[in-house]
Write an enzyme that holds these catalytic residues in place. Sequence first.
Site, PDB file in Angstrom:
ATOM      1  N   PRO A  24       0.765  -0.967   0.067  1.00 39.22           N
ATOM      2  CG  PRO A  24      -0.393  -1.185   1.957  1.00 39.22           C
ATOM      3  CD  PRO A  24       0.543  -2.102   1.243  1.00 39.22           C
ATOM      4  N   PRO A  25       0.217   2.134  -0.390  1.00 33.65           N
ATOM      5  CG  PRO A  25      -1.194   3.884  -1.094  1.00 33.65           C
ATOM      6  CD  PRO A  25      -1.209   2.516  -0.772  1.00 33.65           C
ATOM      7  N   GLY A  26       2.819   4.780   1.040  1.00 34.99           N
ATOM      8  CA  GLY A  26       3.251   5.183   2.254  1.00 34.99           C
ATOM      9  C   GLY A  26       3.911   4.455   3.223  1.00 34.99           C
ATOM     10  CG  ASP A  55     -22.883   6.154  14.546  1.00 36.51           C
ATOM     11  OD1 ASP A  55     -21.751   5.838  14.071  1.00 36.51           O
ATOM     12  OD2 ASP A  55     -23.580   6.676  15.413  1.00 36.51           O
ATOM     13  N   GLY A  81       6.847   2.926   2.862  1.00 36.71           N
ATOM     14  CA  GLY A  81       8.327   3.069   2.670  1.00 36.71           C
ATOM     15  C   GLY A  81       9.070   2.481   1.480  1.00 36.71           C
ATOM     16  CE  LYS A  82       4.723   0.895  -2.760  1.00 41.35           C
ATOM     17  NZ  LYS A  82       3.856   1.270  -1.488  1.00 41.35           N
ATOM     18  CB  THR A  83      10.121   5.992  -2.144  1.00 42.93           C
ATOM     19  OG1 THR A  83       8.781   6.010  -2.953  1.00 42.93           O
ATOM     20  CG2 THR A  83      10.785   7.152  -2.856  1.00 42.93           C
ATOM     21  CD  GLU A 119     -19.532  11.011  18.825  1.00 42.56           C
ATOM     22  OE1 GLU A 119     -19.111   9.877  19.046  1.00 42.56           O
ATOM     23  OE2 GLU A 119     -20.123  11.499  17.810  1.00 42.56           O
TER      24      GLU A 119
HETATM   25  P1  ADP Z   1       5.905   4.880  -0.593  1.00 39.99           P
HETATM   26  O1  ADP Z   1       6.926   4.657  -1.579  1.00 39.99           O
HETATM   27  O2  ADP Z   1       5.478   3.107  -0.095  1.00 39.99           O
HETATM   28  O3  ADP Z   1       4.528   5.278  -1.024  1.00 39.99           O
HETATM   29  P2  ADP Z   1       7.464   6.501   0.888  1.00 39.99           P
HETATM   30  O4  ADP Z   1       8.755   5.736   1.082  1.00 39.99           O
HETATM   31  O5  ADP Z   1       7.314   7.415  -0.335  1.00 39.99           O
HETATM   32  O6  ADP Z   1       6.187   5.455   0.724  1.00 39.99           O
HETATM   33  O7  ADP Z   1       7.132   7.094   2.434  1.00 39.99           O
HETATM   34  C1  ADP Z   1       6.664   8.277   2.387  1.00 39.99           C
HETATM   35  C2  ADP Z   1       7.036   9.117   3.658  1.00 39.99           C
HETATM   36  O8  ADP Z   1       6.501   8.305   4.741  1.00 39.99           O
HETATM   37  C3  ADP Z   1       8.554   8.802   3.737  1.00 39.99           C
HETATM   38  O9  ADP Z   1       9.194   9.805   3.490  1.00 39.99           O
HETATM   39  C4  ADP Z   1       8.790   8.606   5.293  1.00 39.99           C
HETATM   40  O10 ADP Z   1       8.615   9.997   6.009  1.00 39.99           O
HETATM   41  C5  ADP Z   1       7.251   7.948   5.784  1.00 39.99           C
HETATM   42  N1  ADP Z   1       7.621   6.620   5.979  1.00 39.99           N
HETATM   43  C6  ADP Z   1       6.821   5.653   5.464  1.00 39.99           C
HETATM   44  N2  ADP Z   1       7.400   4.462   5.685  1.00 39.99           N
HETATM   45  C7  ADP Z   1       8.166   4.457   6.596  1.00 39.99           C
HETATM   46  C8  ADP Z   1       8.882   3.738   7.443  1.00 39.99           C
HETATM   47  N3  ADP Z   1       8.869   2.381   7.332  1.00 39.99           N
HETATM   48  N4  ADP Z   1       9.762   4.280   8.404  1.00 39.99           N
HETATM   49  C9  ADP Z   1       9.898   5.577   8.347  1.00 39.99           C
HETATM   50  N5  ADP Z   1       9.352   6.385   7.797  1.00 39.99           N
HETATM   51  C10 ADP Z   1       8.595   5.882   6.870  1.00 39.99           C
HETATM   52 ZN    ZN Z   2     -22.283   8.071  15.978  1.00 44.29          ZN
HETATM   53 MG    MG Z   3       6.456   6.442  -2.840  1.00 47.06          MG
END
Ligand code: ADP
Ligand code: ZN
Ligand code: MG
Length: 501
Positions: free
Chosen positions: A104-106, A405, A108-110, A331
């Site tokens: 999934p996005p975000g 809900d 840490g693949k990059t 709530e």
């Molecule tokens: P992806 O390429 O999987 O979409 P990114 O490597 O671009 O994700 O991550 C985006 C940002 O999120 C990074 O620059 C970092 O700040 C944070 N991040 C994501 N995954 C990690 C991780 N495993 N450890 C530390 N920081 C992370």
């Molecule tokens: Zn509610």
């Molecule tokens: Mg990325």
Amino acid sequence: MIREVIIGVGVALTIFLAFFGVNVFPFLLLTAVLVALSMMVDRKGIATTGSKESAVAHRIDFQQIGGQENAKRELREALDFLKYRDKIKSMGIRPLKGILLTGPPGTGKTLMAKAAATYTDSVFVSASGSEFVEMYVGVGASRVRELFKKARSLAKREGKDSAIVFIDEIDVVGGKRGSGQGHQEYDQTLNQLLTEMDGMQTTQNPFVLVIAATNRVDMLDPALLRPGRFDRQIKVDLPDREGRLHILEIQTKNKPLADDVDLDVIAKETFGFSGAQLESLTNEAAILALREGKDKIHLQHLRDAVDKVLMGEKTGKKPTEDELHRVAVHELGHAVTAENVRPNSVAHITIAPRGNALGFVRQVPENDAYLYTKEQLENQIKVALGGAVAEELIYGNRSTGAQNDFMQASHLARTLIHCGLSRLGIVDAENLQKNILDEEIRRILAEQEEETRKLLASYKDRLESLSNYLVDRESMPGEDFRAWLKGKSDIAQREVAATTA
Ligand code: ADP
Ligand code: ZN
Ligand code: MG
């Protein structure tokens, strides 16, 4: 070259005109503006290409990546093929040309691709699949060619004998060829990529390794996954609790934390967050602390930041006093039910409007659970219905605030049925008659609603007084709420004082 000529002619023309008494001031002004504009464009051009090419500017290593222990180990193992490729060659092993990171996005693949460049002492060039897609046929293919050329020349310039080419969102160009709305342009780009990879040899200097990332591996053309291409696939998943803690530690290393901060508490409350979301959470917490004029980040700032990342910025919505009371009661209905069916599960209660929600109870997820029992699902239904039931108890009627809900509760009921946990027993989800399904959903909801009503009835008076408190305070940490529930807090003492007075 052309620019110089134009400038020369321009200057001559201006002097010529001035000589004949023409007012040249507007020309000069126009020229100044044009020069400034062209300089800005130049600067921008340099900045965008420069940030992508320079491998030294952002040296990321594996230590800066939290969690992902498996992925990191697998990637390092694969990279050792590149690192020790003389030895690999002497054993007659085919070189590794491509590694595919999926997840999934975000997550840490990059970061991983960049760390791979550091680990193998390679130069790093990158591009995203969407950059290759243009209206003109052939542009994508020539961009791929340029990318590989750039990698080689950069390695030569920096005196390195290997390069890593990172291609993000490879699914954009690497989708199944000729399938569906297959687009000739994409096919050419993909073909060029395959050609580049097939042409790579171990003997080649610099050696080029391709790392690609996608979150839709099922979409990829099988040709990409053949041996000699991306024959290593590494899964980069959402972090588990330990991974989240590790990421939080990394992301707060440069931030001043107050003594009351226990990052494990936040790790526990952020099930399903990606690394990027955790990064954004720590950043938001620092901003909140700064806004309050604090010089350290407190636990409360981190918690508010969790809400913000989940639900969006506080909105400018200004509910009336009556609405606020109703939201508070609603709530608290969720919260009291949650604590009853699962003690210690309430993390935070708030009635500050965020995104589309007027209020919100954040629950601690069940130890990163992936499987649920019938009882757990029924309990979740009760919690979802608790808001509306509390409103009815206090006001004698309900509001539109419970729409979400109810959707959630019906979804849970449906899950119960489809998983064979309802009175219908094991069912064939696809062929279940709609009226039977609807009937059973209604029955489950009615049953859970009744139990929730019984539960909340015993809290009727206390709910009313606590809602006043919540309207005053806007939000309440889980610990304070539990203290109140057990009759041990200041709020409860005041309550007692008020009723006896
Ligand atoms: P992806 O390429 O999987 O979409 P990114 O490597 O671009 O994700 O991550 C985006 C940002 O999120 C990074 O620059 C970092 O700040 C944070 N991040 C994501 N995954 C990690 C991780 N495993 N450890 C530390 N920081 C992370
Ligand atoms: Zn509610
Ligand atoms: Mg990325």
